[in-house]
Scaffold this active site. Structure first.
Site, PDB file in Angstrom:
ATOM      1  NE  ARG A  44       2.511  -7.754   9.925  1.00  0.00           N
ATOM      2  CZ  ARG A  44       3.832  -7.648   9.979  1.00  0.00           C
ATOM      3  NH1 ARG A  44       4.384  -6.562  10.437  1.00  0.00           N
ATOM      4  NH2 ARG A  44       4.613  -8.621   9.542  1.00  0.00           N
ATOM      5  CE1 TYR A 155      17.119  -0.711   3.721  1.00  0.00           C
ATOM      6  CE2 TYR A 155      16.284   1.529   3.479  1.00  0.00           C
ATOM      7  CZ  TYR A 155      16.680   0.479   4.280  1.00  0.00           C
ATOM      8  OH  TYR A 155      16.653   0.612   5.647  1.00  0.00           O
TER       9      TYR A 155
HETATM   10  C1  LIG Z   1      14.584   3.179   6.860  1.00  0.00           C
HETATM   11  C2  LIG Z   1      13.086   2.978   6.910  1.00  0.00           C
HETATM   12  C3  LIG Z   1      12.384   1.800   6.552  1.00  0.00           C
HETATM   13  N1  LIG Z   1      11.029   2.052   6.775  1.00  0.00           N
HETATM   14  C4  LIG Z   1      10.863   3.326   7.250  1.00  0.00           C
HETATM   15  C5  LIG Z   1      12.132   3.934   7.317  1.00  0.00           C
HETATM   16  C6  LIG Z   1      12.391   5.345   7.744  1.00  0.00           C
HETATM   17  C7  LIG Z   1      12.273   5.473   9.219  1.00  0.00           C
HETATM   18  C8  LIG Z   1      13.476   5.056  10.003  1.00  0.00           C
HETATM   19  O1  LIG Z   1      14.566   5.593   9.768  1.00  0.00           O
HETATM   20  O2  LIG Z   1      13.316   4.187  10.871  1.00  0.00           O
HETATM   21  C9  LIG Z   1       9.612   4.042   7.569  1.00  0.00           C
HETATM   22  C10 LIG Z   1       8.521   3.320   8.239  1.00  0.00           C
HETATM   23  N2  LIG Z   1       8.353   1.956   8.379  1.00  0.00           N
HETATM   24  C11 LIG Z   1       7.188   1.718   9.047  1.00  0.00           C
HETATM   25  C12 LIG Z   1       6.547   2.953   9.293  1.00  0.00           C
HETATM   26  C13 LIG Z   1       5.145   3.006   9.867  1.00  0.00           C
HETATM   27  C14 LIG Z   1       4.664   4.053  10.642  1.00  0.00           C
HETATM   28  C15 LIG Z   1       5.358   4.327  11.968  1.00  0.00           C
HETATM   29  O3  LIG Z   1       6.347   5.091  11.979  1.00  0.00           O
HETATM   30  O4  LIG Z   1       4.881   3.835  12.994  1.00  0.00           O
HETATM   31  C16 LIG Z   1       7.391   3.967   8.823  1.00  0.00           C
HETATM   32  C17 LIG Z   1       7.219   5.482   8.874  1.00  0.00           C
HETATM   33  C18 LIG Z   1       6.635   0.405   9.410  1.00  0.00           C
HETATM   34  C19 LIG Z   1       7.560  -0.746   9.546  1.00  0.00           C
HETATM   35  N3  LIG Z   1       8.572  -1.111   8.699  1.00  0.00           N
HETATM   36  C20 LIG Z   1       9.140  -2.264   9.143  1.00  0.00           C
HETATM   37  C21 LIG Z   1       8.479  -2.683  10.322  1.00  0.00           C
HETATM   38  C22 LIG Z   1       8.765  -3.944  11.104  1.00  0.00           C
HETATM   39  C23 LIG Z   1       8.149  -5.080  10.359  1.00  0.00           C
HETATM   40  C24 LIG Z   1       7.456  -6.067  11.240  1.00  0.00           C
HETATM   41  O5  LIG Z   1       6.702  -5.678  12.153  1.00  0.00           O
HETATM   42  O6  LIG Z   1       7.633  -7.254  10.954  1.00  0.00           O
HETATM   43  C25 LIG Z   1       7.472  -1.736  10.569  1.00  0.00           C
HETATM   44  C26 LIG Z   1       6.452  -1.751  11.673  1.00  0.00           C
HETATM   45  C27 LIG Z   1      10.233  -2.984   8.452  1.00  0.00           C
HETATM   46  C28 LIG Z   1      11.375  -2.104   8.082  1.00  0.00           C
HETATM   47  N4  LIG Z   1      11.407  -1.253   7.017  1.00  0.00           N
HETATM   48  C29 LIG Z   1      12.603  -0.554   7.015  1.00  0.00           C
HETATM   49  C30 LIG Z   1      13.351  -1.007   8.124  1.00  0.00           C
HETATM   50  C31 LIG Z   1      14.731  -0.515   8.481  1.00  0.00           C
HETATM   51  C32 LIG Z   1      12.578  -1.967   8.794  1.00  0.00           C
HETATM   52  C33 LIG Z   1      12.901  -2.670  10.090  1.00  0.00           C
HETATM   53  C34 LIG Z   1      13.521  -3.988   9.889  1.00  0.00           C
HETATM   54  C35 LIG Z   1      13.459  -4.771  11.193  1.00  0.00           C
HETATM   55  O7  LIG Z   1      14.270  -4.508  12.082  1.00  0.00           O
HETATM   56  O8  LIG Z   1      12.584  -5.642  11.287  1.00  0.00           O
HETATM   57  C36 LIG Z   1      12.926   0.518   6.046  1.00  0.00           C
END
Ligand SMILES: Cc1c2[nH]c(c1CCC(=O)O)Cc1[nH]c(c(CCC(=O)O)c1C)Cc1[nH]c(c(CCC(=O)O)c1C)Cc1[nH]c(c(C)c1CCC(=O)O)C2
Length: 375
Positions: A44, A155
């Site tokens: 990444r 959101y």
């Molecule tokens: C609420 C929600 C989101 N995204 C998702 C949800 C529902 C799951 C849950 O309740 O945790 C779902 C999600 N997001 C991601 C996945 C990938 C597959 C997996 O589960 O491994 C899945 C299934 C990747 C991601 N989605 C995100 C990351 C981190 C981004 C990064 O690596 O920079 C990943 C791997 C970003 C994201 N996107 C979202 C959040 C709250 C965040 C985290 C913010 C943070 O703390 O950095 C919205």
């Protein structure tokens, strides 16, 4: 006559979802693909989160990483719940350490014009990545996913992550016609996003209503469940199991099952035997190790894993998972050991007695007192 090689349909994950006997309890982790893995951080580097979701080569690699490393029983498609919103043109970004941020929050009827229906052509990279993954994964099932209408609405209406969801709830109570119109749009987008993944080869789906636990049961039943039910019903026609998960949803578990789930995801706050009483016998359960447990010494981790398996004994179907996503600073080696332990303790079927508990007399046939339907 050569018999076909066993595929995902014969996997323990799909068997557990269908409440059929398993060889051993299947296990995967929400957020298994992501920041806890050094190999994830490496690929990444210099690539934005949304950009990485639109590159089939990266999506394929990141989805496979935890399967290779942990030996989990399923892959979860690497994407995000806001990807379909971005794909139809909503101006949003995913900020590191923050989450999804929407430039102009949704508050009026005019805002609905910014939410057209999702067509497969909006997300060609999803179709391409799922197809390539299904080839690579062989018999290991791929779980597709989408955000549920309420969590997506939160959101859009708040403009970003929210502790109290106050603008969202204000619309739900104060402008119910607009609210239902918004959730209807979002249900269409969620269902279409899931359909794209299933038609490209995903074997199961999970609908994430992560923030539904912010609602009381009456509001959930009236203002949210009908829209999630529509998503689940549309996917039901595609013949894959549907997992329905939220956080803090102890009071909603029955309703979340009745919305049309085959498997109800349970967070770490409600033990699985109690969750089973709330959900009823017609659905499997997924869960529910506290994701913070992996930070404790191994003896404590082991005790907590055994406690989850103990509470799951006698369930018609159990998919082992965390009670919410992998925390970013988790030690991946502990997660691998958890997978190994769940497999070892349930080898030959999950009804195998679990040892090491504080003495509770086993009944003949392995049944335990106080656990309805336990064998
Ligand atoms: C609420 C929600 C989101 N995204 C998702 C949800 C529902 C799951 C849950 O309740 O945790 C779902 C999600 N997001 C991601 C996945 C990938 C597959 C997996 O589960 O491994 C899945 C299934 C990747 C991601 N989605 C995100 C990351 C981190 C981004 C990064 O690596 O920079 C990943 C791997 C970003 C994201 N996107 C979202 C959040 C709250 C965040 C985290 C913010 C943070 O703390 O950095 C919205």
């Amino acid at each position: 006559m050569s018999s076909p090689r066993p595929g995902p349909q014969d996997s323990d994950l799909l068997r557990a979802c269908r409440r059929e006997p398993v060889r051993r309890t299947p296990v995967w982790f929400m957020r298994q693909a992501g920041r806890s893995l050094p190999e994830y951080r490496r690929v990444r580097e210099g690539v934005g989160m949304l950009e990485s979701c639109m590159r089939p080569d990266l999506v394929t690699e990141i989805t496979l990483q935890p399967v290779r490393r942990h030996g989990v029983d399923a892959a979860i498609f690497f994407s995000d719940i806001v990807v379909p919103l971005k794909a139809v043109g909503v101006d949003l970004d995913i900020r590191p350490g923050v989450g999804p941020v929407v430039e102009r929050p949704f508050r009026t009827w005019e805002d609905l014009d910014r939410l057209p229906a999702l067509e497969p052509d909006h997300v060609p990279y999803v179709t391409e990545a799922v197809r390539s993954l299904v080839g690579e994964l062989g018999a290991t099932p791929l779980i597709g996913f989408a955000g549920a209408p309420f969590t997506l609405a939160s959101y859009l209406v708040e403009g970003g992550p929210s502790r109290n969801h106050e603008a969202t709830k204000a619309m739900m109570w104060g402008a119910p016609d607009l609210w239902h119109a918004l959730l209807e749009r979002l249900a269409g987008i969620s269902a279409a996003f899931l359909r794209v993944q299933v038609e490209a080869g995903a074997s199961a789906v999970q609908l994430f209503d992560s923030w539904a636990g912010a609602l009381g049961a009456a509001d959930y039943a009236r203002s949210v469940a009908p829209h999630s039910a529509r998503v689940l019903a549309e996917v039901g026609g595609l013949g894959v199991p549907r997992i329905h998960f939220g956080v803090g949803t102890g009071e909603l578990l029955r309703l979340m099952g009745e919305a049309g789930a085959d498997v109800v995801g349970v967070d770490f706050r409600v033990p699985l035997d109690e969750a089973a009483r709330r959900v009823g016998p017609d659905r499997a359960l997924q869960g529910n190790l506290d994701p913070a447990v992996v930070f404790a010494p191994w003896e404590a981790v082991e005790a907590q894993v055994r406690a989850v398996l103990d509470a799951a004994r006698g369930l018609p179907g159990h998919v082992f998972n965390l009670g919410h996503g992998v925390l970013p600073t988790s030690d991946p080696d502990v997660l691998t050991r958890v997978v190994e332990l769940v497999h070892e303790l349930t080898e030959g079927g999950p009804a195998v007695p679990v040892t090491g508990r504080t003495a509770e007399p086993a009944l003949p046939g392995g049944a335990r007192p106080g656990v309805p339907g336990s064998r």
